[in-house]
Design a protein around this motif. Sequence first.
Motif, PDB file in Angstrom:
ATOM      1  N   ASP A 182       5.094   2.846  -7.946  1.00 21.07           N
ATOM      2  CA  ASP A 182       4.390   3.058  -9.211  1.00 21.07           C
ATOM      3  C   ASP A 182       3.708   4.392 -10.053  1.00 21.07           C
ATOM      4  N   ARG A 183       3.278   5.097  -8.780  1.00 13.66           N
ATOM      5  CA  ARG A 183       3.455   6.086  -9.327  1.00 13.66           C
ATOM      6  C   ARG A 183       4.449   6.668 -10.003  1.00 13.66           C
ATOM      7  N   LEU A 184       5.756   6.407  -9.360  1.00 14.21           N
ATOM      8  CA  LEU A 184       7.103   6.631 -10.769  1.00 14.21           C
ATOM      9  C   LEU A 184       7.508   6.041 -12.004  1.00 14.21           C
ATOM     10  N   GLU A 238      -1.909   9.210   3.275  1.00 12.40           N
ATOM     11  CA  GLU A 238      -0.942   8.641   3.504  1.00 12.40           C
ATOM     12  C   GLU A 238       0.333   9.387   3.473  1.00 12.40           C
ATOM     13  N   GLN A 239       1.509   9.058   4.227  1.00 16.81           N
ATOM     14  CA  GLN A 239       2.743  10.116   4.415  1.00 16.81           C
ATOM     15  C   GLN A 239       4.288   9.500   4.536  1.00 16.81           C
ATOM     16  N   TRP A 240       5.199   9.931   3.797  1.00 18.92           N
ATOM     17  CA  TRP A 240       6.464   8.871   4.313  1.00 18.92           C
ATOM     18  C   TRP A 240       7.278  10.719   4.108  1.00 18.92           C
ATOM     19  N   ALA A 282       0.624  -1.237  -0.174  1.00 17.47           N
ATOM     20  CA  ALA A 282      -0.182  -0.147  -0.099  1.00 17.47           C
ATOM     21  C   ALA A 282       0.730   1.230  -0.095  1.00 17.47           C
ATOM     22  N   HIS A 283       1.868   0.601   0.206  1.00 11.14           N
ATOM     23  CA  HIS A 283       2.770   2.000   0.359  1.00 11.14           C
ATOM     24  C   HIS A 283       4.135   1.947  -0.693  1.00 11.14           C
ATOM     25  N   ALA A 332       7.107  12.210  -5.822  1.00  7.69           N
ATOM     26  CA  ALA A 332       5.824  11.192  -5.767  1.00  7.69           C
ATOM     27  C   ALA A 332       5.382  11.612  -4.762  1.00  7.69           C
ATOM     28  N   GLY A 333       5.718  12.494  -3.942  1.00  9.32           N
ATOM     29  CA  GLY A 333       4.963  13.433  -2.834  1.00  9.32           C
ATOM     30  C   GLY A 333       6.566  12.395  -1.145  1.00  9.32           C
TER      31      GLY A 333
END
Length: 490
Positions: free
Chosen positions: A48-50, A263-265, A41-42, A281-282
């Motif tokens: 995948d977003r990148l 979501e957070q990283w 999920a993370h 990607a955030g």
Amino acid sequence: MTQLSASTLASLAPALPVPAYDRSALAVGIVHFGVGGFHRAHQAMYLDRLMSRGQALDWAVCGIGVLPGDVAMKQVMDHQDCLYTLVEKAPDGSRNARVIGSILEYLFAPDDPEAVIETIAAPGVRIVSMTVTEGGYFIDPVTGQVDTGNPAFNADLVPGAVPATVFGMVTEALARRRDRGLPGLTVMSCDNIQGNGDTARAVFSAFAERRNAALADWIADNVTFPNSMVDRITPATTDADRAEVSAELGIEDAWPVVCEDFEQWVLEDSFAQGRPAWEDAGVQLVDDVEPYELMKLRLLNASHQALCYPGFLAGYRLVHDVCQDPAFARYLLAYMEQEATPTLRPVPGVDLDVYRHKLISRFSNAAVRDTVARLCAESSDRIPKWLVPVIRENLAAGRSVRYGAAIIAAWARYAEGTDEAGQSIDVVDRLRARVMTAASQTREDPLAFLRQRDLFLDLADDAAFVDAYLDALGVLHGPGAKALVAELAA
Ligand SMILES: NC(=O)c1ccc[n+]([C@@H]2O[C@H](COP(=O)([O-])OP(=O)(O)OC[C@H]3O[C@@H](n4cnc5c(N)ncnc54)[C@H](O)[C@@H]3O)[C@@H](O)[C@H]2O)c1
Ligand SMILES: O=P(O)(O)OC[C@@H](O)[C@@H](O)[C@H](O)[C@H](O)CO
């Protein structure tokens, strides 16, 4: 109904977003240990977003399963070409689903540890990441010291042994990289441990020193261990999730992941051999992760502990039901404001009051259907890491420990093994037998549970803490969990 696999991907779009990038052109750059719900999920989602933007195509993941139970993931990953559906659910009931393609391979280590070691030793691999749970690190949960007496740790140190642990396999791969003149790499822990990178470094160093001092020196010079704060509530996948994916999306996916929309990283930018452009990607790249880690572990994870034991005893089985009870929400906010927040450092760019209220709304997300039982598991690995430090800091500063004491008392009452309706509780804990025995003694010997010094250090000797603990235990043994929560919410 369409079986999810590489050959059926094109037929799923555009109804369901699928990887638009050419997966056959991806190259493995990351080896990940512990491909559970959270990784999928993370980290795999960020990658995948990148990849969907044409980036990070040489940073695909090779997942590794180490424990016997991971054979189930191996079968699913093989069957589905490592593809799976990620369903993000918002509190308003809206959802966002897509197929994630960033995991390219999956190896089941017990079948072929040599393949795992050679994969990590390959020149293209530059990051080893891990989500192997708080219990996966050979660390004494209270002292934070490496548990060098652990049998699995020592079994991997026997000369000629085939390594079976993450630490044994990665260290052997690092030795081969050194011997072949290859560069080191980055070990990136993404577990909920304060100083997760520092913790990983301590265990790898302790392991390598016992194996070979020169190798330990090489690792110190050539391997980095960034700390990180990771956040996304990801419950275990249920059959209902599988049925929903199949009914609503028309695909057969044996192991989709359902999570919240948040979501957070936050990640320390310390990578030995480069990294994907996570920031695109955030991901927040920072110099000092500690304030974020403390905020998350002491507000979110410790609040999960605060809600799960009284919630379960009171008969709640889903997290949102607990948090939609106004007394529970007030109790959690009071714990966060009065006892957790005073132990935090200022967190750049974060309004802690907004953060606390956002947590209550995230916990109240009915669409995610997170279970109270998930939060009650492995308490022995969680309470000492997330709550005991808060209590000790508050005691040292002469502040209240009323809430911390109540949370530990609620764990003790929970570990007695029956809820308030007399239903038996399946206590899931690596120390199950011992904590249940100690808990069963508390009615005659109220401090029996607290005297487990490997979990609570000297809390049983602190008069202020003991008073608050006995008060809470008395209420739990009398009017019960809801009465305790009502008292603490007032
Ligand atoms: N689920 C969440 O909401 C969430 C959020 C943030 C962080 N995390 C972190 O991720 C971890 C995993 O969570 P998850 O939801 O993916 O759990 P999960 O049960 O779905 O997967 C855990 C994985 O870790 C492996 N593992 C466990 N112990 C191990 C060991 N000793 N050695 C090697 N592998 C081991 C398991 O085999 C499995 O593959 C958590 O413990 C936490 O530290 C989880
Ligand atoms: O998964 P654990 O063992 O670290 O802890 C249980 C939960 O508190 C945790 O999974 C949270 O849901 C997660 O940390 C949210 O980001």
